[in-house]
Design a protein around this motif. Sequence first.
Motif, short mmCIF file in Angstrom:
data_model
loop_
_atom_site.label_atom_id
_atom_site.label_comp_id
_atom_site.label_asym_id
_atom_site.label_seq_id
_atom_site.Cartn_x
_atom_site.Cartn_y
_atom_site.Cartn_z
N ASN A 135 17.68 -1.20 44.14
CA ASN A 135 17.53 -2.07 42.90
C ASN A 135 16.13 -3.22 43.83
O ASN A 135 15.94 -3.54 45.13
N THR A 136 15.40 -3.74 43.18
CA THR A 136 14.38 -4.96 43.53
C THR A 136 14.30 -5.69 42.93
O THR A 136 14.68 -6.04 42.52
N TRP A 137 14.32 -7.07 43.91
CA TRP A 137 13.78 -8.35 43.67
C TRP A 137 12.54 -8.51 42.99
O TRP A 137 11.27 -8.02 43.73
N ARG A 138 12.50 -8.97 41.75
CA ARG A 138 11.28 -8.75 41.43
C ARG A 138 11.05 -10.26 39.97
O ARG A 138 12.02 -10.21 38.45
N GLY A 139 11.25 -11.14 40.38
CA GLY A 139 11.75 -13.02 39.59
C GLY A 139 10.57 -13.32 39.09
O GLY A 139 9.39 -13.01 38.72
N PHE A 140 10.85 -14.41 38.69
CA PHE A 140 10.04 -15.36 38.17
C PHE A 140 9.02 -15.61 38.36
O PHE A 140 9.14 -16.83 39.48
N LYS A 141 7.78 -15.83 37.64
CA LYS A 141 6.36 -16.54 38.94
C LYS A 141 6.41 -17.81 39.18
O LYS A 141 6.81 -18.18 40.07
N VAL A 142 7.26 -18.43 38.24
CA VAL A 142 7.22 -20.16 38.11
C VAL A 142 8.57 -20.47 37.25
O VAL A 142 8.62 -19.45 36.71
N PRO A 143 9.02 -21.37 37.42
CA PRO A 143 10.22 -21.58 37.05
C PRO A 143 10.19 -21.83 35.73
O PRO A 143 10.87 -21.59 34.38
N GLU A 144 8.97 -22.41 34.75
CA GLU A 144 8.94 -22.45 33.30
C GLU A 144 8.63 -21.33 32.68
O GLU A 144 9.53 -20.78 31.38
N ASN A 145 8.70 -19.89 33.61
CA ASN A 145 8.22 -18.80 32.74
C ASN A 145 10.07 -18.35 32.38
O ASN A 145 10.42 -17.43 31.92
N ALA A 146 11.20 -18.81 32.67
CA ALA A 146 12.57 -19.12 32.18
C ALA A 146 12.69 -19.68 31.41
O ALA A 146 13.95 -20.06 31.09
N ASN A 147 12.14 -20.08 30.70
CA ASN A 147 12.27 -21.59 29.82
C ASN A 147 12.88 -20.82 28.60
O ASN A 147 13.82 -21.74 28.27
N GLY A 148 12.06 -19.71 27.75
CA GLY A 148 13.32 -19.04 26.32
C GLY A 148 14.78 -18.89 27.22
O GLY A 148 15.11 -19.01 26.59
N HIS A 149 14.95 -18.24 28.95
CA HIS A 149 16.14 -18.64 28.70
C HIS A 149 16.97 -19.81 28.54
O HIS A 149 18.17 -19.33 28.26
N LEU A 150 16.62 -20.23 29.91
CA LEU A 150 17.17 -21.54 30.12
C LEU A 150 17.52 -22.43 28.50
O LEU A 150 18.53 -23.10 27.84
N GLN A 151 16.32 -22.51 27.57
CA GLN A 151 16.64 -22.82 26.01
C GLN A 151 18.36 -22.37 25.54
O GLN A 151 19.10 -23.15 24.97
N ILE A 152 18.47 -21.09 25.25
CA ILE A 152 19.34 -20.76 24.73
C ILE A 152 20.57 -20.72 25.31
O ILE A 152 21.59 -21.28 24.90
N PHE A 153 20.44 -21.12 26.32
CA PHE A 153 21.54 -21.03 27.62
C PHE A 153 21.84 -22.61 27.18
O PHE A 153 23.25 -23.06 27.17
#
Length: 463
Positions: free
Chosen positions: A64-82
């Motif tokens: 496995n490899t670490w490939r994260g979001f470049k900035v927190p805002e890129n995860a907004n779609g996930h966080l909104q539904i959460f």
Amino acid sequence: MTVPVLNVTNEDVQRTVTLEEGHFLDLKAINISPAKLSKAISAFANADGGELFIGVDEDKETGNTWRGFKVPENANGHLQIFEELFPLGGEFSYEFLRHPDPAKGLVLHVTVQKTREVKKASDGTPYIRRGAQSLPARTTESLDRLYRNKGITSFETELVNAPLSLVSNSETIISFMLAVVPVAEPLPWLEKQLLVRDSRPTVAALLLFSDEPQIPLPKRSAIKIYRYKTTDPEGARENLAFNPITIEGCLYDQIKQSVTKTAELIQEVKVLGADGLEPIQYPFETLHEIITNAVLHRDYGIADDVHVRIFDNRVEVESPGRLPAHVNERNILNERFARNGTIVRLINKFPDPPNKDVGEGLNTAFAAMKKLKLRDPVIRQTENSVVVDIRHQKLGTPEEIIMEHLAGNSEITNKQVRELTGIGSENKVKSIFYNLAKAHQIERVPGKGGGSAAWRKYTGETE
């Protein structure tokens, strides 16, 4: 939703990417849809809780490899539904983990606790975690079981097509009424307690007040007791000392009879002590409280009995149904939740009730074991039950237990140490022997080797 950002080390990164998916853990890539992620969170919340790492690419061949979001805002779609389905709070927490190399981005770490309520994914379906899978609960049976596991519904309130006379004119209800509410008549009192509705008894009514609830409620209202002459992890037919004993009758009688019978059978189990073979000792309070707990808090919607298995080194009590609501193996001694509230409340009205200290039963069981300097019972869940292991293992380090045994006995073997301590590995016990010998605490018994090897207190004679 404000999500904190934590800086992690390279060691933390390595630990994260080498995690293995399972019942309590899931790894996901950042390009997975929020809808699919909501299924995993729903599954954790409806089972035993868990953790979700979003930003880890899985590859069984290269790792496995670490490939994260470049900035927190890129995860907004996930966080909104959460935030909509699983709002930040005591049951759900979120944090970003920042890689030491900024180019590798941020992994979103979601921690999910077991929830009191049923949690649904974005498709409106509740999911349940089983192993490394998130399984949908769509059938009537799976939904009923989920709602019972959450304590939202209870099978004790179900109506049964059985004659009212089973509960309104039984010896159990008559003796109960004379002792507890002598001015009332059985049927009006049962109706007032909502144990009879629409001229039909409930499951709770039959379990508490029928002389033989096993007739209208077969295969879900008895206690079976087994005696296995072995210390193996599981009992087998060839190890059975006799055919299983079935304890029937109302719950009040079942508890008293099964605790008494279990205690009698345990007295027949002998272990090597300071004065030769001695009967195993378990606190009566421990047996009483754990069997009582298994009977009162089981899921009666599951067609199975309570099982009490007596081994040479332990007693296992298995209760159908998983731990209800927010209760888990870690918090069970501190949390309170009655799956069968009516049964718990009314059996406490019986003379000399089995649940004298309501809500304190397991704490009493654990305290009684400590008084005898025995290890705490072990609580574990299977897919459809809760098992409590009451082990005959002394408190203390293996070294202390060996020396304590040799204070009253001339020698000790590898097998005896494993039985006394619960250590499963023969080689581990050998290592403990060698360390004690190096410290001049013990020595080999001359003339005994191979399968009959034994150790005694150090005398210096073998050097």
